[in-house]
Enzyme design. Structure first.
Site, PDB file in Angstrom:
ATOM      1  N   ASP A 140       0.861  -1.185   0.000  1.00 47.79           N
ATOM      2  CA  ASP A 140       0.000   0.000   0.000  1.00 47.79           C
ATOM      3  C   ASP A 140       0.895   1.231   0.000  1.00 47.79           C
ATOM      4  O   ASP A 140       2.088   1.146   0.310  1.00 47.79           O
ATOM      5  CB  ASP A 140      -0.933  -0.013   1.226  1.00 47.79           C
ATOM      6  CG  ASP A 140      -2.249   0.703   0.961  1.00 47.79           C
ATOM      7  OD1 ASP A 140      -2.347   1.448  -0.033  1.00 47.79           O
ATOM      8  OD2 ASP A 140      -3.182   0.527   1.758  1.00 47.79           O
ATOM      9  N   ASP A 141       0.298   2.377  -0.348  1.00 44.43           N
ATOM     10  CA  ASP A 141       1.102   3.600  -0.363  1.00 44.43           C
ATOM     11  C   ASP A 141       1.404   4.090   1.042  1.00 44.43           C
ATOM     12  O   ASP A 141       2.510   4.526   1.343  1.00 44.43           O
ATOM     13  CB  ASP A 141       0.421   4.698  -1.194  1.00 44.43           C
ATOM     14  CG  ASP A 141      -1.012   4.994  -0.770  1.00 44.43           C
ATOM     15  OD1 ASP A 141      -1.583   4.256   0.063  1.00 44.43           O
ATOM     16  OD2 ASP A 141      -1.599   5.973  -1.294  1.00 44.43           O
ATOM     17  N   ASP A 155      -1.834   4.786   7.859  1.00 47.35           N
ATOM     18  CA  ASP A 155      -2.126   6.007   8.626  1.00 47.35           C
ATOM     19  C   ASP A 155      -2.647   5.608  10.012  1.00 47.35           C
ATOM     20  O   ASP A 155      -1.890   5.476  10.964  1.00 47.35           O
ATOM     21  CB  ASP A 155      -3.134   6.845   7.835  1.00 47.35           C
ATOM     22  CG  ASP A 155      -3.372   8.213   8.432  1.00 47.35           C
ATOM     23  OD1 ASP A 155      -3.274   8.364   9.660  1.00 47.35           O
ATOM     24  OD2 ASP A 155      -3.682   9.159   7.680  1.00 47.35           O
TER      25      ASP A 155
HETATM   26  O1  LIG Z   1      -4.129   3.252   7.761  1.00 42.04           O
HETATM   27  P1  LIG Z   1      -5.423   3.791   7.285  1.00 42.04           P
HETATM   28  O2  LIG Z   1      -6.009   4.820   8.228  1.00 42.04           O
HETATM   29  O3  LIG Z   1      -6.419   2.735   6.933  1.00 42.04           O
HETATM   30  O4  LIG Z   1      -5.137   4.659   5.992  1.00 42.04           O
HETATM   31  C1  LIG Z   1      -4.366   4.180   4.924  1.00 42.04           C
HETATM   32  C2  LIG Z   1      -5.229   3.871   3.740  1.00 42.04           C
HETATM   33  O5  LIG Z   1      -5.861   5.106   3.328  1.00 42.04           O
HETATM   34  C3  LIG Z   1      -5.630   5.297   1.938  1.00 42.04           C
HETATM   35  O6  LIG Z   1      -6.626   4.686   1.196  1.00 42.04           O
HETATM   36  P2  LIG Z   1      -8.091   5.296   1.110  1.00 42.04           P
HETATM   37  O7  LIG Z   1      -8.966   4.654   2.148  1.00 42.04           O
HETATM   38  O8  LIG Z   1      -8.023   6.778   1.165  1.00 42.04           O
HETATM   39  O9  LIG Z   1      -8.614   4.806  -0.277  1.00 42.04           O
HETATM   40  P3  LIG Z   1      -7.924   4.881  -1.717  1.00 42.04           P
HETATM   41  O10 LIG Z   1      -6.674   4.051  -1.637  1.00 42.04           O
HETATM   42  O11 LIG Z   1      -8.956   4.313  -2.611  1.00 42.04           O
HETATM   43  O12 LIG Z   1      -7.630   6.322  -1.994  1.00 42.04           O
HETATM   44  C4  LIG Z   1      -4.314   4.600   1.679  1.00 42.04           C
HETATM   45  O13 LIG Z   1      -4.161   4.260   0.325  1.00 42.04           O
HETATM   46  C5  LIG Z   1      -4.389   3.390   2.583  1.00 42.04           C
HETATM   47  O14 LIG Z   1      -5.003   2.274   1.957  1.00 42.04           O
END
Ligand SMILES: O=P(O)(O)OC[C@H]1O[C@H](OP(=O)(O)OP(=O)(O)O)[C@H](O)[C@@H]1O
Length: 152
Positions: free
Chosen positions: A94-95, A98
């Site tokens: 994953d990128d 958080d």
């Molecule tokens: O640790 P966390 O609080 O779960 O946050 C991290 C996640 O949030 C973002 O995805 P997002 O839910 O924004 O969806 P996307 O990848 O479709 O933009 C990111 O790509 C991770 O998957």
């Protein structure tokens, strides 16, 4: 993810930033036993997974698809598509981690996988096996693939 209310600074990342940091992550992952394949976590993991597939010379690339409902500090990831098995031998990418909500769900599904993110914030850091760069919890990371004003 909807910008949380406690976020105090935004850090816009360029394509070059993400490419550089993902290549740093690749260097760390190259030290580990070879993976059978990469699992990109949609949608943020797609670009890092593409870069890692080149850097690590891995041709087998899968996805797990996650859509997260955000309500202020509550994150509720819904898995739209999973991967068969327990994750043994797979690299899940994953990128960003958080709050850790996304990886917590995925670890439950794929307990034997290796989890890697390019970026990590302290709250989610314990859920990642390998990451390249840490940002403060209060930093909002803006990725180059996000349409302006839409968050991730
Ligand atoms: O640790 P966390 O609080 O779960 O946050 C991290 C996640 O949030 C973002 O995805 P997002 O839910 O924004 O969806 P996307 O990848 O479709 O933009 C990111 O790509 C991770 O998957």
């Amino acid at each position: 993810m909807t910008t949380p209310p406690h976020t105090i600074s935004t850090l816009p990342l360029s394509w070059e930033d993400v490419h550089r940091d993902t290549r740093i992550l690749a260097g760390m992952l190259a030290e580990l036993p070879a993976f059978c394949g990469i699992v990109a976590v949609t949608r943020g993991g797609l670009v890092p997974a593409a870069i890692l597939s080149r850097e690590l010379d891995i041709h087998l690339v899968e996805t797990v698809c996650v859509s997260t409902y955000d309500d202020r500090d509550i994150r509720d990831p819904q898995v739209l598509k999973t991967l068969a098995g327990d994750g043994a031998g797979w690299l899940v990418v994953d990128d960003l981690v958080d709050t850790g909500a996304t990886l917590q769900v995925l670890r439950g599904m794929l307990p034997k996988a290796h989890f890697a993110t390019v970026y990590a914030k302290p709250k989610g850091q314990p859920l990642v096996d390998t990451f390249a760069t840490v940002f403060a919890q209060s930093t909002w990371v803006a990725f180059p693939w996000e349409p302006p004003g839409k968050g991730s």
